[in-house]
Design an enzyme around this catalytic site. Sequence first.
Site, PDB file in Angstrom:
ATOM      1  N   LYS A   1       0.848  -1.203   0.000  1.00 22.39           N
ATOM      2  CA  LYS A   1       0.000   0.000   0.000  1.00 22.39           C
ATOM      3  C   LYS A   1       0.880   1.249   0.000  1.00 22.39           C
ATOM      4  CE  LYS A   1      -4.023   1.927   2.493  1.00 22.39           C
ATOM      5  NZ  LYS A   1      -4.912   1.773   3.662  1.00 22.39           N
TER       6      LYS A   1
ATOM      7  N   SER B   1      -9.911   1.724   2.721  1.00 24.15           N
ATOM      8  CA  SER B   1      -9.033   2.513   1.887  1.00 24.15           C
ATOM      9  C   SER B   1      -7.986   1.703   1.121  1.00 24.15           C
ATOM     10  CB  SER B   1      -8.324   3.544   2.744  1.00 24.15           C
ATOM     11  OG  SER B   1      -7.429   2.917   3.642  1.00 24.15           O
TER      12      SER B   1
ATOM     13  N   SER C   1     -10.128  -0.660   6.860  1.00 20.40           N
ATOM     14  CA  SER C   1      -9.497  -0.451   5.553  1.00 20.40           C
ATOM     15  C   SER C   1      -8.783  -1.662   4.962  1.00 20.40           C
ATOM     16  CB  SER C   1      -8.517   0.712   5.623  1.00 20.40           C
ATOM     17  OG  SER C   1      -9.211   1.930   5.610  1.00 20.40           O
TER      18      SER C   1
END
Lengths: 486, 95
Positions: free
Chosen positions: A74, A149, A173
Amino acid sequence: MTFADLRQKLKSGEVSSKELVQEKIERIKTLDTTLNSFLTVNTDEALNQAEYVDKQIASGEPLSPLSGIPVAIKDNLCTKGIKTTCASRILSNFVPPYESTVTKKLLNAGAIMIGKTNMDEFAMGSSTETSAFGPCLNPWDITKVPGGSSGGSASSVAAGLCYGSLGSDTGGSIRQPASFCGVVGLKPTYGRVSRWGLIAFASSLDQVGPFANNVSDAAEILQVISGKDEFDSTTVDIPVPNYLETLSKSIKGMKIGLIDNCFEHDGLATEVKDSVLGGASLLENLGAKIINVSCPRFNDGIATYYVIAPSEASANLARYDGVKYGFRSEDEQSLIEMTSKSRAIGFGSEVKRRILIGTYALSAGYVDAYYKKAQQVRTLIRKDFDEAFKKVDILLAPTAPTTAFGSGENINNPMAMYLSDLLTIPANLAGLPAISLPCGFDKSGLPIGLQLIGNVFEEAKLLQIANQFEEAAEVYKNRPKTGFTL
Amino acid sequence: MTKISSSDVRKVAKLARLELPEDQIETYTEQLEEILSYVDQLQEIDTENIPPTTRAVEVVNAMREDIVKVNCSREDLLNQAPHREGDFFRVPKIL
């Protein structure tokens, strides 16, 4: 294919690491122009790393657990020398001078970092639509969001663009996008995994965790990234158990608690409810006992979270001032103008909204009414869990109230977007480990996620139950087909 | 019920060092109003004598040896700055 299978193939010479990397890079080239899972593809360095691993294999050197396996990271985890943007304009040119602890551990374990994944800006969002670099799409149906997210980390695993990935989970997330994309996603106990080099959003809630195709791969990644870190004083000095050893142990007699408040919620889709309850029956067939438990304050999680997370974010994001790094608006006359303008241009609207809420909640005259009150309710939410864990080994709930929603559906309605994290937030507030597993599909073929929540530092038990469920349910064998040749 | 006015939003934006264009103030005011009204449900919960939780898993007095280690070079850090002058960060006038 599991990591264990891949290791076997690499060792026997059936496939080289370079071939694995090349295959994934080709796939990214074909599919990711549509999906937008990756913000940076680390082609050259990944191929170099792969060649190095292949040489090790050829010379008969002992291999590290993840040697030669391409994984994605990420884009809020600092990677030395590789752009790390947090999907924000304010960090669009940021190249970290240091490596985060988790990525360092993955690299030391031989993993190949194939790229950095798309996300909601500063991890604020539930759809990966607030990214400054365009939304990421769901590989099961590209008119749907991948969740957020960590949407890019979920969609890249689901679409077969990498074998596993890292995300971060502040209010769901990791688990919510895992649920929307039909993959496994695990949020560890707060303090199990180092946050050093994770760009801070809400420091008392953030945790890094894995996405994978199956539970044993998730366990392998967790094994590598867990442990005390001298650079993160909130990591806890408790030995990391061998998560793989217990995966196949019987779950006969284990007590699984259904959180009744979760199943009574108005917003919960019937198909999701039925599928998750079906999952509970399956665990019962495997010998577990199903018990109804009540967590009366569970549904106050969102209100609590939307005070605590923005408050912490408003403080954490004060560092983006256009002075030391990141974007700066030029030609401003004073320092205050320069900072205010840099932040106005550098941050997107969701980030601004949360900074405003947080600043308001922490401002003079309101701090007790909002921030302290929310922290007190947080205590009550934790106490509910403490009570529940006196009666059961593990808790079971849906991961998200619905399957993946349509792109653009909630983007102009912040409150509707926030409510999609209803079922994941309480585990963050209480610091508990939780995993999302695919448990079925809705009428339109979109994956449904089942969530298991464990007591603190009981990841081993969580993974054990998850693994038994996965083997019995066999849902993970379905992969997205819509518009893609896989 | 929380009532947020546009002047509250302007004040908070100033505190947060966030320049907001005039035509967006109204939207932010409405959205903040909606979010804070939702959050107001917390006020109905009895929290008397309940201690606040700051961190879910508390670590008390995490100590380590105070040893200087170099993780990043000074040059690398200074080079991140949008404007650098020698060994300093260059900024517009402060006063």
